[in-house]
Design a protein around this motif. Sequence first.
Motif, PDB file in Angstrom:
ATOM      1  N   LEU A  34       0.973  -1.223  -0.184  1.00 32.45           N
ATOM      2  CA  LEU A  34       0.016   0.001  -0.015  1.00 32.45           C
ATOM      3  C   LEU A  34       0.829   1.390   0.083  1.00 32.45           C
ATOM      4  N   SER A  35       0.524   2.084  -0.873  1.00 33.15           N
ATOM      5  CA  SER A  35       1.281   3.372  -1.141  1.00 33.15           C
ATOM      6  C   SER A  35       0.507   4.436  -1.275  1.00 33.15           C
ATOM      7  N   LYS A  36       0.811   5.718  -0.948  1.00 33.50           N
ATOM      8  CA  LYS A  36       0.107   6.890  -0.965  1.00 33.50           C
ATOM      9  C   LYS A  36       0.991   8.279  -0.999  1.00 33.50           C
ATOM     10  N   HIS A  37       0.716   8.827  -1.981  1.00 33.87           N
ATOM     11  CA  HIS A  37       1.909  10.042  -2.158  1.00 33.87           C
ATOM     12  C   HIS A  37       0.889  11.421  -2.143  1.00 33.87           C
ATOM     13  N   TYR A  38       1.393  12.444  -1.532  1.00 29.24           N
ATOM     14  CA  TYR A  38       0.930  13.875  -1.550  1.00 29.24           C
ATOM     15  C   TYR A  38       2.123  14.541  -2.172  1.00 29.24           C
ATOM     16  N   GLU A  39       1.967  15.057  -3.561  1.00 28.61           N
ATOM     17  CA  GLU A  39       2.877  16.304  -3.826  1.00 28.61           C
ATOM     18  C   GLU A  39       4.238  15.614  -3.843  1.00 28.61           C
ATOM     19  N   LEU A  41       5.499  13.399  -1.831  1.00 30.75           N
ATOM     20  CA  LEU A  41       6.025  12.853  -0.708  1.00 30.75           C
ATOM     21  C   LEU A  41       5.209  11.595  -0.275  1.00 30.75           C
ATOM     22  N   ALA A  42       5.913  10.766   0.321  1.00 32.62           N
ATOM     23  CA  ALA A  42       5.125   9.471   0.503  1.00 32.62           C
ATOM     24  C   ALA A  42       4.503   9.343   1.954  1.00 32.62           C
ATOM     25  N   ALA A  43       3.181   9.307   1.993  1.00 34.97           N
ATOM     26  CA  ALA A  43       2.526   9.397   3.300  1.00 34.97           C
ATOM     27  C   ALA A  43       2.311   7.885   3.509  1.00 34.97           C
ATOM     28  N   LEU A  44       2.542   6.850   2.686  1.00 36.48           N
ATOM     29  CA  LEU A  44       2.550   5.351   2.811  1.00 36.48           C
ATOM     30  C   LEU A  44       3.430   4.763   1.571  1.00 36.48           C
ATOM     31  N   ASP A  45       4.526   3.939   2.275  1.00 41.73           N
ATOM     32  CA  ASP A  45       5.239   3.590   1.271  1.00 41.73           C
ATOM     33  C   ASP A  45       5.557   2.234   1.405  1.00 41.73           C
ATOM     34  N   LEU A  71      -5.536   4.104   7.999  1.00 37.84           N
ATOM     35  CA  LEU A  71      -6.560   3.887   8.353  1.00 37.84           C
ATOM     36  C   LEU A  71      -7.669   4.201   7.405  1.00 37.84           C
ATOM     37  N   ARG A  72      -7.604   5.499   6.992  1.00 40.06           N
ATOM     38  CA  ARG A  72      -8.518   6.138   5.919  1.00 40.06           C
ATOM     39  C   ARG A  72      -8.498   5.194   4.473  1.00 40.06           C
ATOM     40  N   VAL A  73      -7.307   4.743   4.030  1.00 41.37           N
ATOM     41  CA  VAL A  73      -7.173   3.899   2.894  1.00 41.37           C
ATOM     42  C   VAL A  73      -7.806   2.587   3.236  1.00 41.37           C
ATOM     43  N   ILE A  74      -7.597   1.953   4.558  1.00 42.34           N
ATOM     44  CA  ILE A  74      -8.485   0.730   4.537  1.00 42.34           C
ATOM     45  C   ILE A  74      -9.832   1.156   4.661  1.00 42.34           C
ATOM     46  N   ALA A  75     -10.245   2.175   5.018  1.00 46.00           N
ATOM     47  CA  ALA A  75     -11.663   2.324   5.320  1.00 46.00           C
ATOM     48  C   ALA A  75     -12.543   2.539   3.805  1.00 46.00           C
ATOM     49  N   GLY A  76     -11.645   3.143   2.858  1.00 45.58           N
ATOM     50  CA  GLY A  76     -12.216   3.622   1.734  1.00 45.58           C
ATOM     51  C   GLY A  76     -12.195   4.981   1.532  1.00 45.58           C
ATOM     52  N   LEU A  77     -11.937   5.712   2.563  1.00 46.04           N
ATOM     53  CA  LEU A  77     -12.021   7.258   2.570  1.00 46.04           C
ATOM     54  C   LEU A  77     -10.938   7.853   1.528  1.00 46.04           C
ATOM     55  N   LEU A  78      -9.956   7.108   1.314  1.00 40.92           N
ATOM     56  CA  LEU A  78      -8.852   7.589   0.470  1.00 40.92           C
ATOM     57  C   LEU A  78      -8.441   6.291  -0.374  1.00 40.92           C
ATOM     58  N   GLY A  83      -1.158  -0.878  -4.449  1.00 41.48           N
ATOM     59  CA  GLY A  83      -1.174  -1.826  -3.607  1.00 41.48           C
ATOM     60  C   GLY A  83      -2.851  -2.225  -3.349  1.00 41.48           C
ATOM     61  N   ALA A  84      -2.982  -3.036  -2.354  1.00 38.86           N
ATOM     62  CA  ALA A  84      -4.454  -3.624  -2.359  1.00 38.86           C
ATOM     63  C   ALA A  84      -4.782  -4.028  -0.759  1.00 38.86           C
ATOM     64  N   VAL A  85      -6.133  -3.919  -0.401  1.00 41.42           N
ATOM     65  CA  VAL A  85      -6.694  -4.032   0.794  1.00 41.42           C
ATOM     66  C   VAL A  85      -7.651  -5.232   0.562  1.00 41.42           C
ATOM     67  N   HIS A  86      -7.510  -6.465   1.395  1.00 40.96           N
ATOM     68  CA  HIS A  86      -8.434  -7.651   1.268  1.00 40.96           C
ATOM     69  C   HIS A  86      -9.262  -7.855   2.661  1.00 40.96           C
ATOM     70  N   PHE A  87     -10.408  -7.864   2.713  1.00 39.70           N
ATOM     71  CA  PHE A  87     -11.138  -8.374   3.787  1.00 39.70           C
ATOM     72  C   PHE A  87     -11.533  -9.913   3.500  1.00 39.70           C
ATOM     73  N   ASP A  88     -10.760 -10.839   4.250  1.00 37.81           N
ATOM     74  CA  ASP A  88     -10.849 -11.946   4.121  1.00 37.81           C
ATOM     75  C   ASP A  88     -10.447 -12.307   2.487  1.00 37.81           C
ATOM     76  N   ASP A  89     -11.096 -12.945   1.682  1.00 34.47           N
ATOM     77  CA  ASP A  89     -10.779 -13.220   0.221  1.00 34.47           C
ATOM     78  C   ASP A  89     -11.459 -12.170  -0.657  1.00 34.47           C
ATOM     79  N   THR A  90     -12.111 -10.993  -0.159  1.00 29.06           N
ATOM     80  CA  THR A  90     -12.323  -9.910  -0.985  1.00 29.06           C
ATOM     81  C   THR A  90     -11.602  -8.775  -1.090  1.00 29.06           C
ATOM     82  N   ASP A  91     -11.292  -8.610  -2.472  1.00 33.43           N
ATOM     83  CA  ASP A  91     -10.336  -7.382  -2.768  1.00 33.43           C
ATOM     84  C   ASP A  91     -11.195  -6.296  -2.800  1.00 33.43           C
TER      85      ASP A  91
END
Length: 367
Positions: A34-39, A41-45, A71-78, A83-91
């Motif tokens: 899981l990666s997330k960049h702002y301008e 800069l890596a907020a998640l790497d 947390l917000r990427v896992i929630a779907g707010l961002l 990368g990927a987030v899985h709940f059990d076997d669901t992408d």
Amino acid sequence: MATPSLALPFATDLAPAAVKTARATGTRLTVRGLSKHYEGLAALDAVDLDVGAGELVALLGPSGSGKTTLLRVIAGLLQPGAGAVHFDDTDATRLSLRERGVGFVFQHYALFRHMTVAENIAFGLRSRPRSRRPSKADIARRVQELLALVQLPEHGGRYPEQLSGGQKQRIALARALAIEPRVLLLDEPFGALDAKVRVELRRWLRRLHEQTGQTTLFVTHDQEEALELADRVVLLRDGRIEQVGTPAEIYETPASAFAFDFIGRASTIDGEVRDGRFGDGHAIAALPTDSAPGRARLYFRPHDAVLADMGFAGRVADIRRLAGVTTVEVELAHGGTVEVDVANDVAVPERGAAVHVKPRRYGVFAY
């Protein structure tokens, strides 16, 4: 408004119906790359994380470390950049927050002021599409069970402004649990509360989690909170995971200089590793280490060291007595200051006396 003391529920304190309704089977959470960049800069790497079904996991780190972004990427707010987030076997990576079925509790409660407590709790159920919306009777029953679960059974008709801070946070948690979320996410849930209520509410939350078995992640910058509440702690730094472990592992065996310095109190000694031993040039007995040769820094907890006949030479600079412990501040012969904690009933040298500091448990890291 005066804040009442929060009763801490034991298993017998919760209504059986509430426990049965709230009990979750737990969802496995898997995060990969899981990666997330702002301008730029890596907020998640490239974060990888596995959370077991029914675990209570703390995301801990300094400001800007990436914990709220994760947390917000896992929630779907961002949406992540990669990368990927899985709940059990669901992408769940491209699913919306509603589609993911997560419960989210914010620091400042986010309760609807014009709605009663009962209406706030019922909001998520009433907002479902008609085909999946429970009947009014089922919603009312669910609300009452959750009010009992959070120990506010008589508060359904009140409005948020009639509640204390601790009560508001419990109602926010009940609202998140109402939709039977796959994963419960808490973002600094106790940050807006005073110190006494924080301590009481987090112990209450730990017992509630043991009742519900809900897979839960919570963000905190408070290390004491993380170590007391969580099954495991995820320590983040600059968008990367520095260490994952049980509270005992994180505190007792830090994996890096950052982890040692960030968690709890630490004293440090600068020196050099040579022939498998760390020394500062003045130590009577250098300490064994498996660190690579070269300049290094030794870290230890003040309660993991003793004043002895051999060790790192210095003089007593200050003595501070608190409830149950005396902290001796020692100026080392080669420069620098360290602290050693001793029991109040143990005699300590006077200020200015020559002493030696011997760490019993420590970590050595190159710098």
